[in-house]
Design a protein around this motif. Structure first.
Motif, PDB file in Angstrom:
ATOM      1  N   LYS A 215       0.775  -1.244   0.081  1.00 29.37           N
ATOM      2  CA  LYS A 215      -0.001  -0.004   0.039  1.00 29.37           C
ATOM      3  C   LYS A 215       0.804   1.402  -0.040  1.00 29.37           C
ATOM      4  O   LYS A 215       0.487   2.341   0.601  1.00 29.37           O
ATOM      5  CB  LYS A 215      -0.955   0.002   1.316  1.00 29.37           C
ATOM      6  CG  LYS A 215      -1.995  -0.973   0.957  1.00 29.37           C
ATOM      7  CD  LYS A 215      -3.006  -0.970   2.318  1.00 29.37           C
ATOM      8  CE  LYS A 215      -3.841  -2.132   2.321  1.00 29.37           C
ATOM      9  NZ  LYS A 215      -4.824  -1.973   3.569  1.00 29.37           N
ATOM     10  N   THR A 216       1.993   1.258  -0.444  1.00 26.65           N
ATOM     11  CA  THR A 216       2.892   2.236  -0.363  1.00 26.65           C
ATOM     12  C   THR A 216       2.991   2.877  -2.006  1.00 26.65           C
ATOM     13  O   THR A 216       3.144   4.146  -2.168  1.00 26.65           O
ATOM     14  CB  THR A 216       4.359   2.131   0.172  1.00 26.65           C
ATOM     15  OG1 THR A 216       4.921   0.921  -0.351  1.00 26.65           O
ATOM     16  CG2 THR A 216       4.054   2.077   1.643  1.00 26.65           C
ATOM     17  N   PHE A 217       3.181   1.957  -2.963  1.00 24.54           N
ATOM     18  CA  PHE A 217       3.442   2.304  -4.370  1.00 24.54           C
ATOM     19  C   PHE A 217       4.379   3.232  -4.698  1.00 24.54           C
ATOM     20  O   PHE A 217       3.804   4.397  -5.458  1.00 24.54           O
ATOM     21  CB  PHE A 217       1.773   2.993  -4.726  1.00 24.54           C
ATOM     22  CG  PHE A 217       0.654   1.919  -4.538  1.00 24.54           C
ATOM     23  CD1 PHE A 217       0.804   0.619  -5.113  1.00 24.54           C
ATOM     24  CD2 PHE A 217      -0.129   2.391  -3.372  1.00 24.54           C
ATOM     25  CE1 PHE A 217      -0.552  -0.315  -4.865  1.00 24.54           C
ATOM     26  CE2 PHE A 217      -1.069   1.331  -3.141  1.00 24.54           C
ATOM     27  CZ  PHE A 217      -1.368   0.071  -3.744  1.00 24.54           C
ATOM     28  N   TYR A 218       5.457   3.098  -4.193  1.00 21.32           N
ATOM     29  CA  TYR A 218       6.487   4.185  -4.579  1.00 21.32           C
ATOM     30  C   TYR A 218       7.006   3.798  -5.887  1.00 21.32           C
ATOM     31  O   TYR A 218       6.739   2.746  -6.487  1.00 21.32           O
ATOM     32  CB  TYR A 218       7.658   3.824  -3.535  1.00 21.32           C
ATOM     33  CG  TYR A 218       7.488   4.066  -2.096  1.00 21.32           C
ATOM     34  CD1 TYR A 218       6.927   5.400  -1.733  1.00 21.32           C
ATOM     35  CD2 TYR A 218       7.918   3.247  -1.249  1.00 21.32           C
ATOM     36  CE1 TYR A 218       6.607   5.532  -0.484  1.00 21.32           C
ATOM     37  CE2 TYR A 218       7.404   3.469   0.293  1.00 21.32           C
ATOM     38  CZ  TYR A 218       6.979   4.591   0.527  1.00 21.32           C
ATOM     39  OH  TYR A 218       6.730   5.010   1.807  1.00 21.32           O
ATOM     40  N   THR A 219       7.545   4.773  -6.624  1.00 20.80           N
ATOM     41  CA  THR A 219       7.990   4.473  -8.039  1.00 20.80           C
ATOM     42  C   THR A 219       8.707   3.288  -8.230  1.00 20.80           C
ATOM     43  O   THR A 219       8.368   2.505  -9.279  1.00 20.80           O
ATOM     44  CB  THR A 219       8.669   5.612  -8.495  1.00 20.80           C
ATOM     45  OG1 THR A 219       7.784   6.654  -8.547  1.00 20.80           O
ATOM     46  CG2 THR A 219       9.315   5.546  -9.967  1.00 20.80           C
ATOM     47  N   ARG A 220       9.807   3.098  -7.395  1.00 21.69           N
ATOM     48  CA  ARG A 220      10.669   1.812  -7.483  1.00 21.69           C
ATOM     49  C   ARG A 220       9.821   0.444  -7.293  1.00 21.69           C
ATOM     50  O   ARG A 220      10.056  -0.370  -8.211  1.00 21.69           O
ATOM     51  CB  ARG A 220      11.825   1.953  -6.380  1.00 21.69           C
ATOM     52  CG  ARG A 220      12.725   0.653  -6.329  1.00 21.69           C
ATOM     53  CD  ARG A 220      13.566   0.856  -5.197  1.00 21.69           C
ATOM     54  NE  ARG A 220      14.736   1.924  -5.179  1.00 21.69           N
ATOM     55  CZ  ARG A 220      14.565   2.837  -4.599  1.00 21.69           C
ATOM     56  NH1 ARG A 220      13.721   2.896  -3.603  1.00 21.69           N
ATOM     57  NH2 ARG A 220      15.658   3.841  -4.679  1.00 21.69           N
TER      58      ARG A 220
END
Length: 263
Positions: free
Chosen positions: A59-64
């Protein structure tokens, strides 16, 4: 810290449960039908689902996380459809001769596939579990670049070999053109590059020795391809078909085994 450790453990437990649950359920169906036609599709489909689902769990969905998970899903979709189409066209997979009618031995194959999936996905599972983001670094771009190189090598090599075999004039012959002129196993080279690249990118966000242990992913892939299910099986089949063929002997002697142009 306790909550993070619990979530991490729970994420890996859920991934393993789903992974082996899918493999063993489909093993039961495949054993009943005595078919291996959806074996590879099941493996790639599980990769696709767990890459997507682990991103949702975090649930963070960082670009990486999004780019790396997307790369796994792109690889899984392409390879799964390619292998499924191939086995439908050929009617069977010679790896399963003498196995598909033996439920016990068949179960071992499905279990090994489950282990392959879980160990290979470790860097992505670690990455998608991270709660804190880190700025993108050269390691991320280098990893994505290595994955792209590997994806192109595997995709192009598979296409070239399929096109070669589809030509009636090439019946009984072996391919020595295209990427296959630079390496005897360009598709395996591509596979190793992809998972090495994904570990490299994922390592940018790693902070502990436990997380870095996910380097087992590219090491395990390399071991399987070079020592277990890839090269050994291919070389055994090639020896039967062309082992005494002077042209094949010359090809083996003068062509890199894995890394293009490096003997």
């Amino acid at each position: 810290m306790l909550d993070i450790e619990f979530i991490m453990g729970n994420t890996f437990a859920k991934a393993a449960g789903i992974d082996f649950g899918i493999q063993w359920s489909l093993w039961a169906l495949a054993s009943l039908l005595q078919t291996e036609k959806f074996y590879d599709l099941a493996g790639s489909g599980t990769f696709f689902y767990l890459a997507y689902q682990s991103l949702q769990w975090g649930k963070t969905f960082y670009t990486r996380q999004k780019v790396t998970s997307g790369m796994v899903m792109a690889w899984a979709a392409r390879l799964g459809l390619f292998l499924f189409t191939r086995v439908l066209k050929e009617g069977k997979d010679s790896r399963f001769n003498g196995v598909r009618g033996n439920p016990g031995r068949f179960w071992v194959y499905w279990t090994i596939q489950g282990l392959w999936i879980f160990v290979t996905l470790l860097p992505v599972l670690v990455l998608n579990n991270k709660k804190e983001d880190k700025p993108l670094t050269y390691r991320d771009y280098a990893g994505w670049g290595l994955w792209t190189l590997g994806f192109l090598f595997e995709s192009i090599a598979d296409y070239q070999k399929s096109a070669f075999k589809a030509n009636p004039d090439n019946a009984g012959k072996f391919i020595t053109s295209g990427l296959w002129s630079t390496s005897r196993y360009p598709n395996y080279f591509g596979e190793i590059c992809m998972w090495s690249g994904l570990f490299l990118t994922s390592s940018s966000a790693m902070t502990s020795a436990k997380e870095y242990a996910s380097v087992l992913s590219p090491l395990f892939v390399t071991f399987l391809l070079l020592k277990v299910s890839g090269v050994p099986i291919q070389e055994k089949q090639q020896a039967k078909r062309w082992g005494t063929n002077p042209d094949f002997i010359k090809y083996v002697k003068n062509t890199a085994k894995l890394i293009p142009f490096i003997w």
